[in-house]
Design a protein around this motif. Structure first.
Motif, short mmCIF file in Angstrom:
data_model
loop_
_atom_site.label_atom_id
_atom_site.label_comp_id
_atom_site.label_asym_id
_atom_site.label_seq_id
_atom_site.Cartn_x
_atom_site.Cartn_y
_atom_site.Cartn_z
N THR A 186 9.03 2.20 -19.60
CA THR A 186 8.53 2.06 -19.12
C THR A 186 7.80 0.58 -17.86
N GLU A 218 10.57 7.46 -15.40
CA GLU A 218 9.61 7.24 -14.18
C GLU A 218 8.29 6.85 -14.22
N GLY A 219 8.26 6.14 -13.17
CA GLY A 219 6.66 5.11 -13.23
C GLY A 219 6.53 4.79 -15.46
N THR A 220 5.21 5.33 -14.99
CA THR A 220 4.77 4.60 -16.50
C THR A 220 4.52 5.61 -17.92
N ALA A 226 6.26 12.01 -10.74
CA ALA A 226 6.53 10.42 -10.16
C ALA A 226 6.53 10.40 -8.29
N VAL A 280 1.88 5.61 -10.31
CA VAL A 280 3.44 5.72 -9.65
C VAL A 280 3.14 4.27 -8.57
N LYS A 334 -1.58 1.30 -8.14
CA LYS A 334 -1.01 2.25 -8.25
C LYS A 334 -1.31 3.77 -7.73
N ASN A 375 0.51 10.26 -14.42
CA ASN A 375 1.96 9.33 -14.29
C ASN A 375 0.96 8.61 -12.88
#
Length: 424
Positions: free
Chosen positions: A118, A350-352, A221, A193, A211, A191
């Motif tokens: 992450t 992807e992302g968190t 994402a 992003v 975000k 998530n």
């Protein structure tokens, strides 16, 4: 004396009768042939519940024209060297990955790479996050850098996306249960992003440390359909716009390339039309809803806790598009990330999101997936499951309990549940 005074006339009459009979026979043959040809050329139009494409009901005349303009750009515009394709790309049109607005085929699979945790993608300088595996003549397609984590993504179906975009972040967050406080084994989370420069938050969005909640894509994402569309033009086809001005570079390195098409290669009006088209594609229509087996299968779906992630029903708030306002719809998703276990952990994220976490895919339109996939199913994020049952059996992590309960069903009940899913 018995003399026939009109022999020639009789002969001519007889010949005329034969010609008329022949002519009638020929016309009947032509009529039958034309009838058969008409049936072959113009078969009966399929019912609306057999199609994934088509606009939502209630669009104004102006909105219908924009929908058609977006349809033409999405499904009709083919890119090539002369209008901006590449030089590195994955596909040459939007519709080539989404036949009939349905799911893609393994042939159109995207490869995403470079992020294993992450903390961010460490391969951006080498062309991440997407592999451009095709190139114009004279250029060499991109290859995966050594040691890069990656995952294969089957292109998703496009229908009903506007309903999902219209939901508020608060509606989505209402289903978050990170610590599994209700003890059902499900702990979905959003998530968050980073937003691109061109993203403009609307009333339904909530920021957290700058975000925003992603709700589109395998890992959630993309924040909205504009975010998704701009990325697709650039990363999938190498098409620049005022939103994203740089060509995808092979493995991040500069390349000697004279672009015959000065940027931007796609206009903002075209992007706006495509986004509107995606927003206003109708939601898939469930088939045979009164079938007793399908009714029983839906109840089994709920009983074995599949609905814990695949939430059946949502209602949109007020929307800037009247046709999407205050509508109840049935996508069978919560738009949240869930840990799907080691079997579906590709080591890429992807992302968190964590590597084993995937956004709950909407199930509506599932039964029509094979129509756009060459007659066979290719399910889950990478198409590895070739049947609905196999897709269920590959679930793990937070879905393990539901998978085990499915496994323990009788064969009759399994078939009812699958029949229900095929009706969506």
């Amino acid at each position: 004396m018995n003399v026939n005074l009109f022999p020639k006339i009789q002969i001519k009459t007889s010949m005329t009768k034969n010609k008329i009979a022949l002519l009638v026979a020929v016309l009947c043959f032509i009529a039958a042939a034309c009838s058969t040809l008409t049936e072959y050329i113009a078969p009966k139009s399929p019912n609306n519940d057999q199609l994934l494409d088509g606009p939502v009901e209630g669009l104004s005349e102006i909105e219908k024209r924009q929908f058609l303009a977006g349809d033409a750009a999405f499904n009709g515009e083919l890119f090539f060297l002369g209008n901006g394709l590449g030089p590195y790309f994955v596909a040459s049109s939007c519709g080539s990955c989404h036949a009939g607005d349905g799911k893609g085929h393994p042939f159109t699979t995207l490869t995403r790479f470079g992020q294993a945790d992450t903390l961010g993608n460490t391969y951006l300088h080498l062309g991440a996050p997407q592999l451009q595996n095709r190139a114009l003549p004279g250029f060499t397609p991109e290859k995966l850098p050594a040691g890069a984590s990656f995952s294969k993504f089957i292109p998703p179906a496009n229908t009903g996306l506007g309903f999902l975009e219209a939901l508020t972040d608060a509606q989505i967050l209402a289903h978050v249960d990170v610590n599994d406080l209700d003890g059902d084994g499900i702990s979905g989370r959003a998530n968050y992003v980073g937003a691109p420069d061109f993203f403009s938050p609307l009333a339904q969005h909530q920021s957290r440390n700058g975000k925003f909640i992603g709700r589109f894509g395998k890992k959630a994402a993309a924040i909205d359909l504009l975010h998704q569309t701009v990325n697709a033009y650039n990363q999938d086809m190498g098409i620049t716009s005022d939103y994203m001005t740089n060509e995808p570079a092979i493995n991040g390195l500069p390349f000697p390339y004279f672009d015959p098409v000065p940027g931007p290669e796609v206009q903002l009006t075209t992007i706006a039309n495509v986004v509107f088209y995606l927003k206003t594609l109708k939601a898939p229509i469930q088939r045979n809803q009164s079938d007793p087996d399908i009714i029983a299968g839906k109840q089994l779906f709920i009983d074995i806790k599949c609905g814990g992630c695949h939430i059946p029903q949502w209602t949109t708030p007020q929307s800037t598009i009247a046709a999407l306002s205050c509508k109840t719809f049935h996508p069978y998703t919560d738009l949240l990330l869930h840990d799907m276990g080691p079997g579906l952990d590709d080591g890429y994220t992807e992302g968190t999101a964590l590597t084993s976490e995937w956004r709950t895919p909407p199930l509506w339109g599932l039964g029509l997936s094979a129509q756009s996939q060459g007659g066979s199913y290719f399910l889950l994020h990478d198409g590895r499951a070739t049947s609905i049952q196999q897709a269920i059996e590959l679930h793990g992590g937070e879905a393990l309990q539901a998978k085990n309960m499915f496994t323990n069903l009788s064969q009759t009940d399994k078939l009812k549940l699958i029949k229900f899913l095929e009706s969506l």
